[in-house]
Design a protein around this motif. Structure first.
Motif, PDB file in Angstrom:
ATOM      1  N   LEU A  13       0.917  -1.280  -0.064  1.00  0.00           N
ATOM      2  CA  LEU A  13       0.035  -0.153   0.210  1.00  0.00           C
ATOM      3  C   LEU A  13       0.946   1.298   0.000  1.00  0.00           C
ATOM      4  O   LEU A  13       0.789   2.189  -0.852  1.00  0.00           O
ATOM      5  CB  LEU A  13      -0.850  -0.041   1.286  1.00  0.00           C
ATOM      6  N   TRP A  14       1.954   1.261   0.717  1.00  0.00           N
ATOM      7  CA  TRP A  14       2.739   2.325   1.207  1.00  0.00           C
ATOM      8  C   TRP A  14       3.716   2.504  -0.396  1.00  0.00           C
ATOM      9  O   TRP A  14       3.756   3.849  -0.585  1.00  0.00           O
ATOM     10  CB  TRP A  14       3.674   2.098   2.533  1.00  0.00           C
ATOM     11  N   ALA A  15       4.038   1.370  -0.769  1.00  0.00           N
ATOM     12  CA  ALA A  15       4.796   1.513  -1.995  1.00  0.00           C
ATOM     13  C   ALA A  15       3.969   2.128  -2.956  1.00  0.00           C
ATOM     14  O   ALA A  15       4.584   3.060  -3.965  1.00  0.00           O
ATOM     15  CB  ALA A  15       5.305   0.041  -2.422  1.00  0.00           C
ATOM     16  N   GLY A  16       2.662   1.915  -3.032  1.00  0.00           N
ATOM     17  CA  GLY A  16       1.878   2.225  -4.276  1.00  0.00           C
ATOM     18  C   GLY A  16       1.879   3.639  -4.111  1.00  0.00           C
ATOM     19  O   GLY A  16       1.782   4.650  -4.980  1.00  0.00           O
ATOM     20  N   ASN A  25       7.612  10.067   2.238  1.00  0.00           N
ATOM     21  CA  ASN A  25       7.410  10.567   3.596  1.00  0.00           C
ATOM     22  C   ASN A  25       5.628  10.811   3.744  1.00  0.00           C
ATOM     23  O   ASN A  25       5.049  10.468   4.560  1.00  0.00           O
ATOM     24  CB  ASN A  25       8.097  11.703   4.213  1.00  0.00           C
ATOM     25  N   GLU A  26       5.331  11.768   2.739  1.00  0.00           N
ATOM     26  CA  GLU A  26       3.736  12.074   2.593  1.00  0.00           C
ATOM     27  C   GLU A  26       2.927  10.678   2.505  1.00  0.00           C
ATOM     28  O   GLU A  26       1.858  10.668   3.194  1.00  0.00           O
ATOM     29  CB  GLU A  26       3.579  13.177   1.389  1.00  0.00           C
ATOM     30  N   GLU A  32      -0.061   5.756   7.695  1.00  0.00           N
ATOM     31  CA  GLU A  32      -0.338   5.695   9.086  1.00  0.00           C
ATOM     32  C   GLU A  32      -1.747   6.178   9.574  1.00  0.00           C
ATOM     33  O   GLU A  32      -2.310   5.375  10.299  1.00  0.00           O
ATOM     34  CB  GLU A  32       0.709   6.626   9.597  1.00  0.00           C
ATOM     35  N   VAL A  33      -2.070   7.320   8.840  1.00  0.00           N
ATOM     36  CA  VAL A  33      -3.743   7.516   9.217  1.00  0.00           C
ATOM     37  C   VAL A  33      -4.509   6.613   8.784  1.00  0.00           C
ATOM     38  O   VAL A  33      -5.737   6.392   9.407  1.00  0.00           O
ATOM     39  CB  VAL A  33      -3.789   8.859   8.815  1.00  0.00           C
ATOM     40  N   ALA A  34      -4.449   5.992   7.589  1.00  0.00           N
ATOM     41  CA  ALA A  34      -5.548   4.921   7.118  1.00  0.00           C
ATOM     42  C   ALA A  34      -5.399   3.768   7.852  1.00  0.00           C
ATOM     43  O   ALA A  34      -6.520   3.183   8.011  1.00  0.00           O
ATOM     44  CB  ALA A  34      -5.057   4.857   5.513  1.00  0.00           C
ATOM     45  N   THR A  35      -4.565   3.395   8.448  1.00  0.00           N
ATOM     46  CA  THR A  35      -4.244   2.263   9.156  1.00  0.00           C
ATOM     47  C   THR A  35      -4.305   2.217  10.611  1.00  0.00           C
ATOM     48  O   THR A  35      -4.298   1.421  11.442  1.00  0.00           O
ATOM     49  CB  THR A  35      -3.019   1.291   8.797  1.00  0.00           C
TER      50      THR A  35
END
Ligand code: GLN
Length: 284
Positions: A13-16, A25-26, A32-35
């Protein structure tokens, strides 16, 4: 970017989103907020699957950020001193230079056995709630005010998040000094009022497009709200009390003059971390 048939891990998810945004970073903050995971918990969960609900929230935040909305509003949270504040388009985004305004107030009341302070035009509650959070529990009273009830709703939500210190905070609706009780003196009155000139060329277009107009603009020269706050605050202070104001970088001389005209005995203009005039401390 997201797969629906295979199990999607947090890492994927983060890589995407890193790829789509070109900013790791963004993307991480959005993930972080999504999870609802951060720091070490986030790292420990990188190979865990994410839920569909998390993916939807993530995709929605990525889309808003790509459309130009400030990251702080997209996340709905932003750090200010020790607090993690809820922020949205009803209030100004808390800024690092305003953390120095809090520092100035802390210095003024250091060593006193009790202190009553007011943060006028509190918006998200940043200044006043950070003060309540950092001052001693005993002997502290912090008033947070705003003329905009939508902003006060955000401040109240943030008040609920500061824990024990919340009992020292009073919330009042009203216009500048009009929001405060008249029968108690304040050791410090602090404000980050609107101070941008309506046609300012210095204002970042993203600020003009996204942040609340009522919190930004103060007449043709940006000084309209100081013209009300500075004289009205003087006799609401204790005899050794102070008014602390955040100012625009080109307003030091003008706000100093307003304070001296109103009868304050001492006026100090202090710089921010970039070396620009940013804070006025006026002593009664
Ligand atoms: N510091 C903000 C800006 O120039 C303005 C904040 C304010 O008007 N109080 O973007």
């Amino acid at each position: 970017m997201t797969e629906t048939d295979d199990v999607l891990t947090l890492r994927a998810l983060w890589a995407g989103s890193s790829k789509v945004l070109g900013a790791a970073n963004e993307a991480r903050w959005i993930c972080e907020v999504a999870t609802a995971l951060d720091g070490a918990d986030f790292d420990a969960a990188l190979d865990e699957p994410v839920t569909e609900r998390m993916v939807r929230h993530h995709d929605e935040m990525v889309a808003r950020y790509r459309a130009g909305e400030p990251l702080q509003y997209v996340l709905g949270r932003w750090g200010f001193r020790r607090l993690d504040l809820a922020v949205d388009a009803r209030v100004l985004i808390p800024r690092p230079e305003t953390e120095l305004v809090v520092e100035a107030v802390l210095d003024l009341v250091a060593g006193r056995s009790s202190r009553r302070v007011a943060d006028l035009g509190t918006g998200s509650g940043a200044i006043g709630l950070a003060l309540a959070d950092e001052l001693p529990i005993d002997g502290t009273e912090v008033w947070i005010t705003d003329v905009d009830d939508a902003a006060l709703d955000v401040a109240r939500a943030n008040l609920a998040g500061i824990g024990r210190a919340a009992r020292n905070v009073r919330v009042a609706s009203g216009d500048w000094l009009g929001a405060l009780p008249t029968d108690v003196p304040f050791d410090v009155i602090v404000s980050n009022p609107p101070y941008v000139a309506v046609d300012s060329a210095l204002l970042d277009p993203s600020v003009r497009d996204w942040e609340p107009t009522g919190a930004l603009f103060a007449g043709a020269d940006g000084l309209d709200d100081y013209r009300r706050i500075v004289p009205d605050a003087l006799d609401r202070l204790t005899p050794d009390g102070s008014l602390v104001l955040e100012i625009g970088t080109d307003q030091g001389a003008a706000v100093r003059a307003l304070c001296l005209d109103a009868g304050y005995r001492t006026v100090e203009v202090r710089p921010d971390l970039a070396g620009h005039d940013r804070i006025v401390v006026a002593g009664r």
